[in-house]
Design a protein around this motif. Structure first.
Motif, PDB file in Angstrom:
ATOM      1  N   TYR A  81       0.930  -1.198   0.335  1.00 22.44           N
ATOM      2  CA  TYR A  81      -0.178  -0.110  -0.060  1.00 22.44           C
ATOM      3  C   TYR A  81       1.282   1.359  -0.395  1.00 22.44           C
ATOM      4  N   GLU A  92      -6.061   0.407  -1.662  1.00 22.70           N
ATOM      5  CA  GLU A  92      -4.866  -0.393  -2.998  1.00 22.70           C
ATOM      6  C   GLU A  92      -4.333  -0.299  -2.405  1.00 22.70           C
ATOM      7  N   ALA A 124      -5.231  -6.622  -3.560  1.00 23.09           N
ATOM      8  CA  ALA A 124      -4.921  -5.611  -2.879  1.00 23.09           C
ATOM      9  C   ALA A 124      -5.590  -4.697  -3.926  1.00 23.09           C
ATOM     10  N   ASN A 126      -6.501  -2.856  -7.104  1.00 21.66           N
ATOM     11  CA  ASN A 126      -7.875  -2.227  -8.353  1.00 21.66           C
ATOM     12  C   ASN A 126      -7.585  -2.879  -9.721  1.00 21.66           C
TER      13      ASN A 126
END
Length: 311
Positions: A81, A92, A124, A126
């Motif tokens: 992250y 995300e 995580a 996208n």
């Protein structure tokens, strides 16, 4: 710390491929949290970058090992992250991060060996980030390796998963898990393992955090509500203030025990007045609520509705 025995087979297979010069360009380390995927990754990457490894393990003293330990090795990058422009941590992994990573991997290795990048948690990413990574996976540069880590690999697109050599970390047999817990000094290993659903890594973490006491507290709360005592609102607030996902895990466990006792025509530990059909429905709702807490819904309302149904 003792290397978990359930790592041995995965380690041996990777080292055999290394000996044949047949390592993949992409690995996916996946399985439940607590089974040591990240420790396995660190051990593997250290050994791969080491200038004088022994049986795949790093020497710990060469220049490469010292740089890795300091977090400054030029041929390894760990992506997780990132921060938004306002300094708040993202929830995300976004496309710009993947593009920067791909540009980094396109450059030549400074040590003349492997260039390695890890993405954790890969589940995580996208949609845009996953699509950007797909191009890198389809056209890997020479001697580059991507290592993806995911506790919930099913969240990742099938197109990503299919282009990685997958290593599944699965729960070991109970005897093997108990032996490891005893080896690392966990007190009451049997109780800790039962609380963690057979996951020895979680059992160790939760034992150190005092989660077994919390497990008993959750059971007392549910028994009190079943007997008409206590406030669902007060309990919901208390659960929300202290690791609510873990409390819901323990609540679902307790209801599963209640159902097993009911099936054996015995009085359950919670003495619930719900019939079997509604116990099953509440168990499912507790697991859905645990998942929903990760989303935008208000946690206090989720827990109030769930505990209200229990009462």
């Amino acid at each position: 710390m003792s290397v978990p025995s359930w790592h041995a087979e995965h380690w041996a297979r990777l080292q055999a491929r290394r000996q044949r010069d047949a390592l993949p360009h992409a690995l996916l380390l996946c399985g439940p949290r607590g089974l040591g995927k990240r420790e396995f990754l660190q051990r593997f990457v250290r050994g791969l970058l080491c200038q004088q490894p022994s049986d795949g393990d790093a020497c710990g003293t060469c220049r490469s090992c010292l740089l890795f330990r300091a977090g400054t090795h030029p041929d390894y990058v760990a992506l997780s992250y990132g921060l938004r422009k306002d300094g708040v941590q993202r929830s995300e992994i976004v496309v710009d991060q993947i593009r920067q990573l791909s540009a980094r991997l396109a450059k030549a290795s400074q040590f003349g060996g492997w260039q390695i990048a890890s993405i954790d948690p890969a589940d995580a990413m996208n949609v845009a980030a996953s699509n950007a990574l797909l191009k890198t996976l389809e056209e890997p540069a020479s001697q580059t390796m991507l290592v993806l880590l995911a506790d919930e690999a099913w969240r990742m697109p099938a197109t990503i998963r299919s282009r990685c050599q997958r290593i599944d970390f699965q729960l070991p047999p109970e005897a093997e898990a108990l032996a490891w817990l005893q080896d690392v000094g966990v007190r009451e290993p049997q109780a800790a393992l039962a609380a963690a659903g057979g996951n020895p890594g979680l059992a160790r973490i939760w034992s150190e955090e005092g989660a077994l006491a919390q497990r008993q507290e959750v059971r007392k709360d549910l028994a009190a509500l079943a007997a008409g005592r206590g406030s669902a609102m007060e309990m919901g607030k208390r659960w929300l203030d202290s690791v609510p996902e873990q409390r819901l895990w323990f609540a679902a466990q307790a209801v599963a025990d209640e159902m097993r006792a009911r099936a054996a025509a015995q009085t359950g530990p919670l003495a619930s007045g719900l019939d079997m059909e509604n116990l099953v429905a509440w168990y499912d709702a507790a697991n859905r609520a645990r998942e929903a807490l990760r989303g935008p819904l208000r946690g206090d309302l989720l827990l109030l509705e769930l505990l209200g149904r229990w009462r």
